[in-house]
Structures are given as structure tokens and as C-alpha cells.
Design an enzyme around this catalytic site. Structure first.
Site, PDB file in Angstrom:
ATOM      1  N   ARG A   1       1.059  -1.379  -0.052  1.00  0.00           N
ATOM      2  CA  ARG A   1       0.111   0.037   0.154  1.00  0.00           C
ATOM      3  C   ARG A   1       0.869   1.281   0.084  1.00  0.00           C
ATOM      4  O   ARG A   1       0.611   2.132  -0.786  1.00  0.00           O
ATOM      5  CB  ARG A   1      -0.883  -0.059   1.267  1.00  0.00           C
ATOM      6  CG  ARG A   1      -1.714  -1.133   1.394  1.00  0.00           C
ATOM      7  CD  ARG A   1      -3.181  -1.300   0.682  1.00  0.00           C
ATOM      8  NE  ARG A   1      -3.874  -2.253   1.046  1.00  0.00           N
ATOM      9  CZ  ARG A   1      -3.825  -3.328   0.570  1.00  0.00           C
ATOM     10  NH1 ARG A   1      -3.323  -3.706  -0.553  1.00  0.00           N
ATOM     11  NH2 ARG A   1      -4.548  -4.557   1.053  1.00  0.00           N
TER      12      ARG A   1
ATOM     13  N   GLU B   1     -13.535 -15.365   9.417  1.00  0.00           N
ATOM     14  CA  GLU B   1     -13.539 -14.724   7.884  1.00  0.00           C
ATOM     15  C   GLU B   1     -13.131 -15.655   6.922  1.00  0.00           C
ATOM     16  O   GLU B   1     -12.142 -16.036   6.780  1.00  0.00           O
ATOM     17  CB  GLU B   1     -12.555 -13.483   7.876  1.00  0.00           C
ATOM     18  CG  GLU B   1     -12.602 -12.916   6.632  1.00  0.00           C
ATOM     19  CD  GLU B   1     -11.588 -11.726   6.460  1.00  0.00           C
ATOM     20  OE1 GLU B   1     -10.836 -11.442   7.307  1.00  0.00           O
ATOM     21  OE2 GLU B   1     -11.376 -11.016   5.280  1.00  0.00           O
TER      22      GLU B   1
ATOM     23  N   LYS C   1     -17.317 -12.409   9.149  1.00  0.00           N
ATOM     24  CA  LYS C   1     -16.760 -11.452   8.092  1.00  0.00           C
ATOM     25  C   LYS C   1     -16.749 -12.258   6.994  1.00  0.00           C
ATOM     26  O   LYS C   1     -16.042 -13.159   6.728  1.00  0.00           O
ATOM     27  CB  LYS C   1     -15.362 -11.035   8.529  1.00  0.00           C
ATOM     28  CG  LYS C   1     -14.785 -10.128   7.607  1.00  0.00           C
ATOM     29  CD  LYS C   1     -13.716  -9.220   8.036  1.00  0.00           C
ATOM     30  CE  LYS C   1     -13.103  -8.457   6.850  1.00  0.00           C
ATOM     31  NZ  LYS C   1     -12.143  -7.288   7.477  1.00  0.00           N
TER      32      LYS C   1
ATOM     33  N   SER D   1     -14.027  -6.097   1.959  1.00  0.00           N
ATOM     34  CA  SER D   1     -14.236  -5.173   0.439  1.00  0.00           C
ATOM     35  C   SER D   1     -13.461  -6.216  -0.722  1.00  0.00           C
ATOM     36  O   SER D   1     -14.144  -6.171  -1.703  1.00  0.00           O
ATOM     37  CB  SER D   1     -13.760  -3.969   0.374  1.00  0.00           C
ATOM     38  OG  SER D   1     -12.576  -3.917   0.652  1.00  0.00           O
TER      39      SER D   1
ATOM     40  N   GLY E   1     -11.127  -6.213  -2.904  1.00  0.00           N
ATOM     41  CA  GLY E   1     -10.728  -5.837  -4.292  1.00  0.00           C
ATOM     42  C   GLY E   1     -11.963  -4.881  -5.060  1.00  0.00           C
ATOM     43  O   GLY E   1     -11.730  -4.546  -6.130  1.00  0.00           O
TER      44      GLY E   1
ATOM     45  N   SER F   1     -16.760  -4.202   7.235  1.00  0.00           N
ATOM     46  CA  SER F   1     -15.238  -4.523   7.997  1.00  0.00           C
ATOM     47  C   SER F   1     -14.409  -4.263   6.773  1.00  0.00           C
ATOM     48  O   SER F   1     -13.448  -5.080   6.529  1.00  0.00           O
ATOM     49  CB  SER F   1     -15.424  -5.632   8.630  1.00  0.00           C
ATOM     50  OG  SER F   1     -13.880  -5.932   9.032  1.00  0.00           O
TER      51      SER F   1
ATOM     52  N   ARG G   1      -9.419  -1.915   2.565  1.00  0.00           N
ATOM     53  CA  ARG G   1      -9.072  -1.127   1.237  1.00  0.00           C
ATOM     54  C   ARG G   1     -10.316  -0.138   0.944  1.00  0.00           C
ATOM     55  O   ARG G   1     -10.033   0.941   0.529  1.00  0.00           O
ATOM     56  CB  ARG G   1      -8.826  -2.098  -0.184  1.00  0.00           C
ATOM     57  CG  ARG G   1      -7.471  -2.563  -0.092  1.00  0.00           C
ATOM     58  CD  ARG G   1      -7.310  -3.745  -1.080  1.00  0.00           C
ATOM     59  NE  ARG G   1      -7.938  -4.959  -0.518  1.00  0.00           N
ATOM     60  CZ  ARG G   1      -8.063  -6.074  -1.110  1.00  0.00           C
ATOM     61  NH1 ARG G   1      -7.556  -6.346  -2.177  1.00  0.00           N
ATOM     62  NH2 ARG G   1      -8.643  -7.037  -0.632  1.00  0.00           N
TER      63      ARG G   1
HETATM   64  P1  13P Z   1     -10.285  -5.443   2.270  1.00  0.00           P
HETATM   65  O1  13P Z   1     -11.576  -4.723   2.813  1.00  0.00           O
HETATM   66  O2  13P Z   1      -9.236  -4.731   1.806  1.00  0.00           O
HETATM   67  O3  13P Z   1     -10.809  -6.734   1.535  1.00  0.00           O
HETATM   68  O4  13P Z   1      -9.750  -6.226   3.662  1.00  0.00           O
HETATM   69  C1  13P Z   1     -10.609  -6.934   4.598  1.00  0.00           C
HETATM   70  C2  13P Z   1      -9.839  -7.748   5.555  1.00  0.00           C
HETATM   71  O5  13P Z   1     -10.003  -9.061   5.737  1.00  0.00           O
HETATM   72  C3  13P Z   1      -8.778  -7.009   6.213  1.00  0.00           C
HETATM   73  O6  13P Z   1      -9.049  -7.217   7.601  1.00  0.00           O
END
Ligand code: 13P
Length: 340
Positions: free
Chosen positions: A33, A177, A219, A261, A263, A290, A293
Site C-alpha cells: 500500500r 472470516e 466477516k 471489500s 478488491g 469491515s 481497502r
Molecule cells: P479488504 O476490505 O481490503 O478486503 O480487507 C478485509 C480484511 O480482511 C482486512 O481485515
């Protein structure tokens, strides 16, 4: 800690109009990043950038918790206040990423399993003392030829369930997640199949390990077309298929589902969340965000590695958080994008 108090934490994570900001990028990921804006990835730069994200005025109206990385939970703001203390004083829960990363799964070329269970009980006890009321563990599921395999899904779900049980023993809410990756040329139908199979396996594993669902947050990834597929599904279709998938696989006892998110662009991630929350009918769980990016991208660009841009970066983050807060209540409109 009894399960009632961790239930209260889980409910507070998905309080009305609130979501989570993930700032738990590992050192190699945050370097990528920073490289994108030409900033040096020094420990001080990482600390300063994360202080900006943590300390912005008004962010606590939209954000219930932030997920930190091991380095970050031990760092301090410029005035010497430890980050977890600073967050708690602003009414934001300091969460912690506790997995050890996705590693190659033996016997399954191209697939990964997330490591980190060894010594986890002791690490969780330390993180609880450092002030973390919730934790995160990310597994990745890849879609491809003959993928995902049953072995990959079951190894990852088993690890997620063992992690979740250890969290609850330590008085920590587990955020589980299982990310179905966006990479590939697969159709949205294929993503639906894989997402549903993964979630069904996950909740079976959580049941086996006696995880209390009322004190667990999922998540989830959205049901999307692969990023190399020419025909991408639109906002309404993504919302409709994601909701159908979740209704078919996630028990109603769970207080909330927050999306990663993965991507999507910031605007796509907000629009998809909003479409789900404005769909007809009541849902058994809260649906919120949550994002890493999709929340940080505008702030990272505005900061550009220069402390003189701190206010602009904080304003960009606040705006994006506000839009997602609206989306978590089905009240986002594209015209709100312009008011930055
Ligand atoms: P992104 O929203 O960038 O995919 O990140 C999610 C993530 O798992 C970071 O904790």
C-alpha cells in the site's frame, strides 16, 4: 468472561449505523500500500499513518471497532497514549488480527490453509490484557479448476472453529472470516456455489467446536463475478445472490455479518451493502462493513506519505465511513459521493 458479556460486545460491534475499519495489514501488505503512493514503509511511518486513521474527529460516529495488527496494538500515539487506550477512550473497540497468515496447503496445489493455532491460547490472553475485546482470523478460498477442494474447505473451517472457541474461552468475540477470493474468471453462479458450501461447512465446524453463535461475528465476502470475467453482475444481482446465499447458510442466532471489500472499488462496496440493506423484508442479522481497502483507499491517497495532509486524509476516511454507515441502514445514495 461469561457468554452474556461477549454477546454484548458482539452486538455493539454491529450497533445501528456502525461498522468496522480494518487496519490490520501485515507488514508485507502495508508495504504494498505504501509503495503505491511512494511512501517509505518504516515503523514510524506505519505508526503515523495508523494514528491518523485512529484519531480522526467524528470517526467514532460510524465505526464501532478497528482491527489492529500485532505491531499496531503495541504502538502509541504521538502524545504517548497506547493505541488501544486511545481507541477505547473514543468509544471504538480495538480488535486484533490473530491468524498467522495463509500458507500453501500440502497435497493441494494452488490452495491455502491459515496457520496460527499453536500458542494461540497464550496470545489471546495477552491481547485481552492489552485491551482487545474482539479478534479476527482470515481463511482464503480460491476458485479455479477443481478448486476449492473439500480438503481445503474443511481444513480452513476446522481452524476457524478452533480459533473461535479459544477466543470465547478468553472472553474475546471471534470474527470468523472465510474469504472467497475475487480472483479468476468464474461466473457469479460459481461464486454462489462456493460461498454457500464454505459457509455451510463453517457453521457445521463452529457447532462441532461448541462456539456460541450469539457471541460470534461473520466477516463474509460478497457473491461476485470473478475479476477476470468479462460479464460482471450488476449491483442488484450481487445483492440478491449474496442475500440468498447468507439466508441459506448463516444461522439466525448470529448478531451480525460484516463484509470485507476484497478488491471491489470503494463505491462498489458501498453500493452493494446499501442494496442489501434496502432489499424488502427483514433480516435475522445486522449487515454492515469491515473494510480495509474500500475505506482506506481515499485516505491513503490524500495522505500521500506527508504529515501535512493529515486533515485531508482524516476527512476522506470520515466521508467514506459515513457513506458506509448510511449503506448499513439502506440510506446511501450515489449523490452523497460528491459531498466529500
Ligand atoms: P479488504 O476490505 O481490503 O478486503 O480487507 C478485509 C480484511 O480482511 C482486512 O481485515
Amino acid at each position: 468472561m461469561n457468554s452474556q458479556s461477549i454477546e454484548a460486545i458482539a452486538n455493539a460491534m454491529v450497533a445501528d449505523g456502525k461498522g468496522i475499519l480494518a487496519i490490520d495489514e501485515s507488514s508485507p501488505t502495508i508495504k504494498k500500500r505504501f509503495d503505491s503512493i511512494g511512501a517509505d514503509c518504516t515503523e514510524e511511518n506505519r505508526r503515523a499513518y495508523r494514528e491518523l486513521l485512529i484519531a480522526g474527529d467524528g470517526i467514532n460516529e460510524y465505526i464501532s471497532g478497528m482491527i489492529l495488527y500485532d505491531e499496531t496494538i503495541r504502538q502509541k500515539a504521538s502524545d504517548g497514549t497506547p493505541f488501544p487506550e486511545l481507541l477505547a477512550s473514543r468509544g471504538i473497540m480495538p480488535g486484533i488480527k490473530v491468524d498467522g497468515g495463509a500458507k500453501d496447503l500440502s497435497g493441494h496445489a494452488g490452495e491455502k490453509v491459515t496457520e496460527g493455532l499453536d500458542g494461540l491460547r497464550d496470545r489471546l490472553a495477552e491481547y485481552r490484557k492489552l485491551g482487545a475485546p474482539f479478534a479476527k482470523w482470515r481463511a482464503v478460498i480460491t476458485i479455479g479448476d477443481n478448486m476449492p477442494s473439500r480438503g481445503c474447505i474443511s481444513a480452513n473451517c476446522h481452524a476457524l472453529a478452533r480459533y473461535a472457541s479459544l477466543c470465547q474461552e478468553a472472553g474475546i468475540v471471534p470474527m470468523v472470516e472465510p474469504e472467497v477470493l475475487l480472483d479468476g474468471n468464474h461466473s457469479i453462479e460459481r461464486c454462489y456455489e462456493v460461498s454457500e458450501a464454505t459457509l455451510r461447512a463453517l457453521f457445521a465446524a463452529l457447532y462441532d467446536q461448541r462456539v456460541v453463535l450469539e457471541a460470534t461475528i461473520l466477516k463474509a465476502s460478497m457473491v461476485l463475478t470473478g475479476n477476470k470475467c468479462a460479464q460482471r453482475a450488476g449491483v442488484e444481482e450481487v445483492a440478491e445472490r449474496t442475500l440468498r446465499c447468507l439466508k441459506n447458510s448463516v444461522p439466525a442466532a448470529l448478531p451480525g455479518i460484516v463484509f470485507l471489500s476484497g478488491g471491489q472499488t470503494p463505491v462498489e462496496a458501498t453500493a452493494h451493502l446499501n442494496a442489501m440493506n434496502s432489499a424488502a423484508g427483514t433480516l435475522p442479522w445486522k449487515l454492515s462493513f469491515s473494510y480495509s481497502r474500500a475505506l482506506q483507499e481515499p485516505a491513503l491517497k490524500a495522505w500521500n506519505g506527508d504529515s501535512a495532509n493529515g486533515d485531508a486524509a482524516q476527512a476522506a476516511l470520515r466521508h467514506r465511513a459515513q457513506l458506509n454507515s448510511a449503506a448499513s441502514q439502506g440510506r446511501y445514495k450515489e449523490s452523497m459521493e460528491k459531498a466529500a
